[in-house]
Design an enzyme around this catalytic site. Structure first.
Site, PDB file in Angstrom:
ATOM      1  CB  CYS A  58     -10.017  -1.407  -8.987  1.00 35.09           C
ATOM      2  SG  CYS A  58     -10.340  -2.511  -7.609  1.00 35.09           S
ATOM      3  NE  ARG A 102      -6.122   0.926  -2.553  1.00 36.46           N
ATOM      4  CZ  ARG A 102      -5.670   1.022  -3.804  1.00 36.46           C
ATOM      5  NH1 ARG A 102      -5.557   2.185  -4.381  1.00 36.46           N
ATOM      6  NH2 ARG A 102      -5.327  -0.067  -4.480  1.00 36.46           N
ATOM      7  CD  GLU A 143      -9.692  -7.395  -2.161  1.00 36.56           C
ATOM      8  OE1 GLU A 143      -8.767  -6.763  -2.675  1.00 36.56           O
ATOM      9  OE2 GLU A 143     -10.385  -6.956  -1.226  1.00 36.56           O
ATOM     10  NE  ARG A 201     -10.947  -1.013  -0.425  1.00 38.64           N
ATOM     11  CZ  ARG A 201      -9.695  -1.268  -0.801  1.00 38.64           C
ATOM     12  NH1 ARG A 201      -9.454  -2.179  -1.713  1.00 38.64           N
ATOM     13  NH2 ARG A 201      -8.692  -0.608  -0.275  1.00 38.64           N
ATOM     14  CG  ASN A 234      -2.894  -4.326  -6.092  1.00 43.15           C
ATOM     15  OD1 ASN A 234      -2.371  -4.474  -7.187  1.00 43.15           O
ATOM     16  ND2 ASN A 234      -3.412  -3.190  -5.698  1.00 43.15           N
ATOM     17  CG  ASP A 235      -5.326  -7.807  -1.349  1.00 47.26           C
ATOM     18  OD1 ASP A 235      -4.267  -8.056  -0.748  1.00 47.26           O
ATOM     19  OD2 ASP A 235      -6.006  -6.792  -1.137  1.00 47.26           O
ATOM     20  CG  HIS A 277      -2.111  -1.011   0.861  1.00 44.39           C
ATOM     21  ND1 HIS A 277      -2.063  -2.318   1.267  1.00 44.39           N
ATOM     22  CD2 HIS A 277      -3.240  -0.868   0.121  1.00 44.39           C
ATOM     23  CE1 HIS A 277      -3.135  -2.945   0.817  1.00 44.39           C
ATOM     24  NE2 HIS A 277      -3.870  -2.091   0.122  1.00 44.39           N
ATOM     25  NE  ARG A 297      -1.087  -5.373  -1.661  1.00 51.72           N
ATOM     26  CZ  ARG A 297      -2.290  -4.822  -1.810  1.00 51.72           C
ATOM     27  NH1 ARG A 297      -3.376  -5.532  -1.561  1.00 51.72           N
ATOM     28  NH2 ARG A 297      -2.429  -3.605  -2.224  1.00 51.72           N
TER      29      ARG A 297
HETATM   30  C1  PEP Z   1      -6.365  -4.875  -4.737  1.00 51.30           C
HETATM   31  O1  PEP Z   1      -6.207  -5.688  -3.842  1.00 51.30           O
HETATM   32  O2  PEP Z   1      -5.992  -5.060  -5.907  1.00 51.30           O
HETATM   33  C2  PEP Z   1      -7.036  -3.591  -4.462  1.00 51.30           C
HETATM   34  C3  PEP Z   1      -7.410  -2.800  -5.431  1.00 51.30           C
HETATM   35  O3  PEP Z   1      -7.191  -3.233  -3.167  1.00 51.30           O
HETATM   36  P1  PEP Z   1      -5.979  -2.788  -2.230  1.00 51.30           P
HETATM   37  O4  PEP Z   1      -4.771  -2.586  -3.133  1.00 51.30           O
HETATM   38  O5  PEP Z   1      -6.364  -1.532  -1.559  1.00 51.30           O
HETATM   39  O6  PEP Z   1      -5.811  -3.923  -1.315  1.00 51.30           O
HETATM   40 MG    MG Z   2      -7.190  -5.422  -1.956  1.00 51.34          MG
END
Ligand code: PEP
Ligand code: MG
Length: 586
Positions: free
Chosen positions: A514, A305, A443, A345, A466-467, A198, A477
């Protein structure tokens, strides 16, 4: 001065050239900004006043000591008064404000860091213990200062020469990153962190060149070393030659020209060569980011977020935002987007995003009480947020997005909570959009593998790559030691994406993407060829992605993507990605 280079993970493109500014842990807990030349003396006075207030406080404590108080207590206060008057503490930070234009808190903490480092080297244990006294006195001054904290000056308010500082730290939390919004820093370098941590995401949305995972950069780089940060390759050059500095400055200027060219695409509709319309949305952390989203012509906010509203800590005291404060923030975003949809979200706290008072499991935070799991464990907090979001929906199009769902019962419980929040609002006569759309983030692989049970209850889906990558490949990550295993093109990841596209299309419900994959122009053709039509990303990357959309001929790209998806050989997949990039525009 030794010249060398370090290699890490590129997380936010662009080139930064400037002097290293080493930030220690304590320094990260206060605000950082540069004050303009004309404000320097006012800032000096602010610090002097804070010292005077603490002086008075200590005198009062001394005067009011009960007659039977232990003698050491008086001596202890005497020491603190002496420390407070010592020029090393009371005057040196004033020089830092005058010479470097740091704000008062930052100047004080910089000086404390230097002083306490000297104490660490003292052999005498009694003297070494005085370090704690200095820190306690400094805490008192900081408390007074944060009570008189000024609003951050607008970007560029500091002098140009001062503005080229590159922050070098062992680690910077996502919450700390919020402090860099005022652009006091031109680049970011950290020892730890992964490509889609993040912290990295915030650097990207602030458009600050950043490289993470450099292992021991904060030990090898010295204060005021010259640095070049190449945020595209992950290389950091320390004390580069003049020739190299010139070359990179030239490259910087070239990138600037390219950005200017890209800015001409702001109003161009995002349509592929074969006429398919693509929706490009922005990811935001705070309502203020909407300005950048509008600036690049985003069709709306695909991901707000909201947890960043909860993580912004002011000085040492922090509390969770109330329903009114949240409502105000969500409504500001809705108003700023002028009728374009805002997807909010719900709180995704946990893993590398922490609330100050949130004790999280240290065993495996990414698999712990995160996001919807945390909200379910804190129903009052969740209901408060839901009411605030619902109330904002009376002011423009709002969608609700739920993170990290993995069980079907979480879906039904969440919907029940949303209904409960709606009922509370009806009872108190508050307005909201009764037909607000509710979506699930995909995710966690479990969600991607059991899509029908999510689709049945949801109005839309949004994939958080990402998740999804983190949980599919079982790599943290934000851990640089496994960052080389973080692979968006892993056949398992592509398979889950393709399954989700197919299931959403079959059910006829909208699907967005996203995560970081949506923000990578090298992957745009792949995603479009797979069937994605809605991409959400940090605003600074939107026009580069749009350029790819405009040059993409889906009739030629789609067969190549199908071939790629049938392949399970990573090398062949990478080669096909290369071929995709080479598909000519006409
Ligand atoms: C993701 O997990 O791809 C996402 C968009 O949420 P975050 O990066 O805030 O976990
Ligand atoms: Mg996420």
């Amino acid at each position: 001065m030794a010249s060398f280079s370090l290699h890490g993970f590129p997380v936010s493109r662009g080139i930064a050239v400037g002097r290293a500014h080493l930030l220690k842990r304590a320094a990260l807990d206060v605000q950082h900004y540069l004050v303009g030349q004309t404000q320097v003396e006012a800032e000096v006075r602010r610090l002097q006043n804070a010292f005077a207030v603490v002086h008075q406080e200590l005198r009062t404590i001394w005067d009011e000591l009960p007659a039977d108080a232990p003698a050491e207590l008086g001596a202890f206060i005497d020491i603190h008064i002496l420390i407070l008057s010592d020029p090393m503490l009371a005057e040196a930070p004033l020089d830092i404000i005058r010479s470097r234009h740091y704000n008062a808190e930052w100047a004080l903490v910089t000086q404390i860091d230097q002083l306490t480092a000297q104490f660490d080297e003292i052999e005498d244990p009694y003297l070494r213990a005085r370090k704690a006294d200095i820190q306690q006195v400094a805490e008192r001054v900081l408390k007074v200062l944060t009570g008189t904290a000024q609003l951050l000056p607008a970007a560029g308010d500091g002098d140009d020469a001062q503005a080229q500082l590159i922050v070098v730290a062992h680690d910077i939390s996502p919450a700390d990153m919020l402090q860099f919004r005022n652009r006091a820093f031109a680049g970011i370098v950290t020892d730890v962190g992964g490509q889609n941590s993040h912290t990295a995401l915030v650097a990207r949305s602030l458009d600050i060149p950043a490289t993470v995972g450099l292992s021991n950069a904060s030990q090898l780089i010295k204060q005021d070393d010259w640095l070049i940060v190449d945020g595209a390759s992950g290389v950091v050059m320390v004390n580069p030659s003049q020739l190299m500095l010139d070359q990179y400055r030239e490259l910087q200027a070239k990138m600037q020209r390219e950005r200017k060219k890209l800015s001409k695409l702001k109003k161009t509709p995002a349509v592929t060569l074969d006429g398919t319309a693509i929706t490009l949305l922005a990811n935001i952390e705070l309502p203020e980011d909407c300005a950048a989203a509008m600036e690049v012509g985003a069709s709306g906010v695909g991901l707000f977020r909201s947890e960043y509203l909860f993580m912004g800590h002011s000085g040492y005291a922090s509390k969770l935002p109330s329903e009114e404060e949240q409502f105000d923030a969500y409504r500001r975003a809705v108003r700023a987007m002028k009728g374009r949809p805002v997807t909010i979200r719900t709180l995704d706290i946990g893993a590398d995003k922490r609330l100050d008072d949130f004790e999280q499991s240290t065993t495996n935070p990414a698999l712990g009480l995160r996001a919807i799991r945390y909200c379910m464990a804190e129903p009052q907090l969740f209901l408060t947020q839901l009411r605030a979001i619902l109330r904002a929906s009376a002011f423009g199009p709002v969608k609700l997005l739920i993170p990290m769902l993995s069980h079907c019962f979480e879906v039904t419980q969440t919907l029940a909570m949303i209904n409960q929040a709606k009922a509370q609002l009806i009872k108190s006569g508050q307005k909201f959009d009764a037909g607000i759309q509710i979506g699930a983030m995909i995710e966690v692989p479990a969600a991607a593998l059991t899509l029908p049970s999510f689709i049945r209850h949801m109005d839309f889906l949004s994939i958080g790559t990402n998740d999804l990558i983190q949980y599919t490949l079982a790599i943290d990550r934000s851990d640089h030691e496994v960052a080389h295993l973080y692979d968006p093109l892993h056949p398992a990841v592509l398979m889950l994406l393709a399954m989700t596209v197919a299931a959403a299309a079959k059910a006829g419900i909208p699907l967005a993407i996203c995560g970081g994959m949506a923000a990578d122009p090298k992957l745009t053709r792949l995603l479009l060829g797979m069937g994605f039509r809605e991409l959400s990303m940090p605003a600074p990357l939107l026009l580069s992605v749009k350029q790819e959309v405009l040059g993409c001929d889906l009739e030629r790209v789609t067969p190549l993507v199908r071939k790629l998806l049938r392949n399970d050989d990573p090398a062949a997949i990478k080669q096909l990605i290369g071929q995709l990039a080479a598909v000519p525009a006409i």
